[in-house]
Design a protein around this motif. Structure first.
Motif, PDB file in Angstrom:
ATOM      1  N   PRO A  11       0.800  -1.228   0.000  1.00 37.50           N
ATOM      2  CA  PRO A  11       0.000   0.000   0.000  1.00 37.50           C
ATOM      3  C   PRO A  11       0.837   1.284   0.000  1.00 37.50           C
ATOM      4  N   VAL A  12       2.156   1.168   0.237  1.00 36.45           N
ATOM      5  CA  VAL A  12       3.037   2.335   0.209  1.00 36.45           C
ATOM      6  C   VAL A  12       4.119   2.114  -0.840  1.00 36.45           C
ATOM      7  N   GLY A  13       4.650   3.215  -1.370  1.00 42.85           N
ATOM      8  CA  GLY A  13       5.763   3.114  -2.305  1.00 42.85           C
ATOM      9  C   GLY A  13       7.038   2.809  -1.541  1.00 42.85           C
ATOM     10  N   ILE A  14       7.918   2.011  -2.136  1.00 42.58           N
ATOM     11  CA  ILE A  14       9.170   1.646  -1.485  1.00 42.58           C
ATOM     12  C   ILE A  14      10.324   2.160  -2.343  1.00 42.58           C
ATOM     13  N   TYR A  15      11.288   2.800  -1.683  1.00 47.16           N
ATOM     14  CA  TYR A  15      12.428   3.389  -2.380  1.00 47.16           C
ATOM     15  C   TYR A  15      13.722   2.800  -1.840  1.00 47.16           C
ATOM     16  N   LEU A  16      14.607   2.408  -2.763  1.00 43.78           N
ATOM     17  CA  LEU A  16      15.884   1.827  -2.381  1.00 43.78           C
ATOM     18  C   LEU A  16      16.985   2.880  -2.472  1.00 43.78           C
ATOM     19  N   ILE A  17      17.792   2.966  -1.437  1.00 39.19           N
ATOM     20  CA  ILE A  17      18.990   3.795  -1.451  1.00 39.19           C
ATOM     21  C   ILE A  17      20.143   2.827  -1.229  1.00 39.19           C
ATOM     22  N   ASP A  18      21.087   2.790  -2.148  1.00 35.57           N
ATOM     23  CA  ASP A  18      22.188   1.820  -2.099  1.00 35.57           C
ATOM     24  C   ASP A  18      21.649   0.395  -2.001  1.00 35.57           C
ATOM     25  N   LYS A  19      20.606   0.131  -2.749  1.00 37.79           N
ATOM     26  CA  LYS A  19      19.968  -1.189  -2.856  1.00 37.79           C
ATOM     27  C   LYS A  19      19.332  -1.680  -1.561  1.00 37.79           C
TER      28      LYS A  19
ATOM     29  N   PRO B 102      15.997  -0.990   1.176  1.00 39.52           N
ATOM     30  CA  PRO B 102      14.710  -0.279   1.302  1.00 39.52           C
ATOM     31  C   PRO B 102      14.707   0.653   2.514  1.00 39.52           C
ATOM     32  N   LEU B 103      15.190   1.882   2.312  1.00 37.89           N
ATOM     33  CA  LEU B 103      15.324   2.820   3.425  1.00 37.89           C
ATOM     34  C   LEU B 103      14.198   3.846   3.495  1.00 37.89           C
ATOM     35  N   LEU B 104      13.436   4.014   2.408  1.00 35.66           N
ATOM     36  CA  LEU B 104      12.353   5.004   2.416  1.00 35.66           C
ATOM     37  C   LEU B 104      11.062   4.382   1.907  1.00 35.66           C
ATOM     38  N   MET B 105       9.948   4.931   2.401  1.00 33.47           N
ATOM     39  CA  MET B 105       8.635   4.559   1.894  1.00 33.47           C
ATOM     40  C   MET B 105       7.820   5.836   1.772  1.00 33.47           C
ATOM     41  N   GLY B 106       6.786   5.785   0.942  1.00 31.94           N
ATOM     42  CA  GLY B 106       6.010   7.003   0.776  1.00 31.94           C
ATOM     43  C   GLY B 106       4.625   6.746   0.239  1.00 31.94           C
ATOM     44  N   ALA B 107       3.772   7.746   0.425  1.00 26.14           N
ATOM     45  CA  ALA B 107       2.420   7.751  -0.138  1.00 26.14           C
ATOM     46  C   ALA B 107       2.310   9.016  -0.976  1.00 26.14           C
ATOM     47  N   GLU B 108       1.111   9.341  -1.424  1.00 20.02           N
ATOM     48  CA  GLU B 108       0.913  10.521  -2.260  1.00 20.02           C
ATOM     49  C   GLU B 108       1.458  11.799  -1.632  1.00 20.02           C
ATOM     50  N   ASP B 109       1.184  12.009  -0.341  1.00 20.34           N
ATOM     51  CA  ASP B 109       1.504  13.296   0.280  1.00 20.34           C
ATOM     52  C   ASP B 109       2.591  13.235   1.348  1.00 20.34           C
ATOM     53  N   TRP B 110       3.267  12.102   1.527  1.00 13.47           N
ATOM     54  CA  TRP B 110       4.346  12.024   2.507  1.00 13.47           C
ATOM     55  C   TRP B 110       5.394  10.997   2.104  1.00 13.47           C
ATOM     56  N   ALA B 111       6.580  11.166   2.672  1.00 11.87           N
ATOM     57  CA  ALA B 111       7.668  10.183   2.561  1.00 11.87           C
ATOM     58  C   ALA B 111       8.271  10.062   3.955  1.00 11.87           C
TER      59      ALA B 111
ATOM     60  N   LEU C 233       7.913  -5.905   4.786  1.00 16.50           N
ATOM     61  CA  LEU C 233       8.781  -4.810   4.366  1.00 16.50           C
ATOM     62  C   LEU C 233      10.128  -4.896   5.094  1.00 16.50           C
ATOM     63  N   TRP C 234      10.103  -5.247   6.370  1.00 17.40           N
ATOM     64  CA  TRP C 234      11.336  -5.422   7.141  1.00 17.40           C
ATOM     65  C   TRP C 234      12.180  -6.536   6.528  1.00 17.40           C
ATOM     66  N   ASN C 235      11.537  -7.614   6.088  1.00 15.88           N
ATOM     67  CA  ASN C 235      12.235  -8.774   5.544  1.00 15.88           C
ATOM     68  C   ASN C 235      12.459  -8.707   4.034  1.00 15.88           C
ATOM     69  N   LEU C 236      12.077  -7.602   3.417  1.00 13.42           N
ATOM     70  CA  LEU C 236      12.172  -7.481   1.961  1.00 13.42           C
ATOM     71  C   LEU C 236      13.612  -7.590   1.479  1.00 13.42           C
ATOM     72  N   GLU C 237      13.866  -8.544   0.609  1.00 10.11           N
ATOM     73  CA  GLU C 237      15.178  -8.691  -0.018  1.00 10.11           C
ATOM     74  C   GLU C 237      15.000  -8.356  -1.492  1.00 10.11           C
ATOM     75  N   VAL C 238      15.776  -7.388  -1.959  1.00 13.86           N
ATOM     76  CA  VAL C 238      15.623  -6.973  -3.365  1.00 13.86           C
ATOM     77  C   VAL C 238      16.901  -7.252  -4.113  1.00 13.86           C
TER      78      VAL C 238
END
Length: 165
Positions: free
Chosen positions: A48-56, A58-67, A160-165
């Motif tokens: 339900p939230v966007g997930i953003y990778l920094i240096d591979k 998952p350090l950030l997540m976001g919705a329409e109006d927040w990160a 999300l905590w266990n997400l391996e990308v």
């Protein structure tokens, strides 16, 4: 959060990076600089939230109006903003995904706004246990005597905590 399946991932443009960091700065102020990077990837998932990778990672997540930082982001780069501190009796429940309830909250930072993300941390070491959406502003949360204060959206051990990308 239900099981997360990664559909695809791609590097976002510089304009999208600056927009993401602007939303992050709106939430956590100057601490957003800890998450600055030239290469940020957006992971497309069914979460339900966007997930953003920094240096591979998952350090950030976001919705329409927040990160906001994920728990991994908060562990790697601790921030003082948007903190709800729970007592040791609530740790076990919050770490397993329970919402933060008022009797278990020992302190609330003054920058909390209703409908925006907050970090829920434990009182002894200040370690983050969950990220949730505040149901009240800081002043209203202080006056509250019982009931839910923070709706949990991401906690230690979830997908999300266990997400391996």
């Amino acid at each position: 959060m239900p099981k997360i399946t990664v559909k695809k991932r791609h590097v976002i443009r510089k304009s999208q990076i600056s927009e993401l960091l602007e939303r992050l700065t709106d939430e956590i102020g100057a601490s957003a600089d800890l998450f600055r990077s030239d290469r940020i990837e957006r992971v497309e998932t069914d979460a339900p939230v966007g997930i953003y990778l920094i240096d591979k990672k998952p350090l950030l997540m976001g919705a329409e109006d927040w990160a906001f930082p994920t728990l991994r982001g908060l562990v790697e780069h601790p921030i003082p903003e948007r903190r709800v501190v729970v007592d040791s009796g609530a740790v076990r429940f919050v770490a397993n995904g329970a919402d933060a309830m008022r009797p278990g909250i020992v302190s609330i930072s003054a920058d909390i706004r209703a409908g925006h993300p907050v970090q829920v941390v434990e009182e002894r070491h200040g370690k983050p246990l969950a990220v949730g959406i505040a149901l009240f502003d800081a002043a209203d949360m202080e006056r509250q005597e019982k009931g839910k204060s923070v709706k949990s959206i991401h906690y230690v051990g979830d997908d999300l905590w266990n997400l391996e990308v």
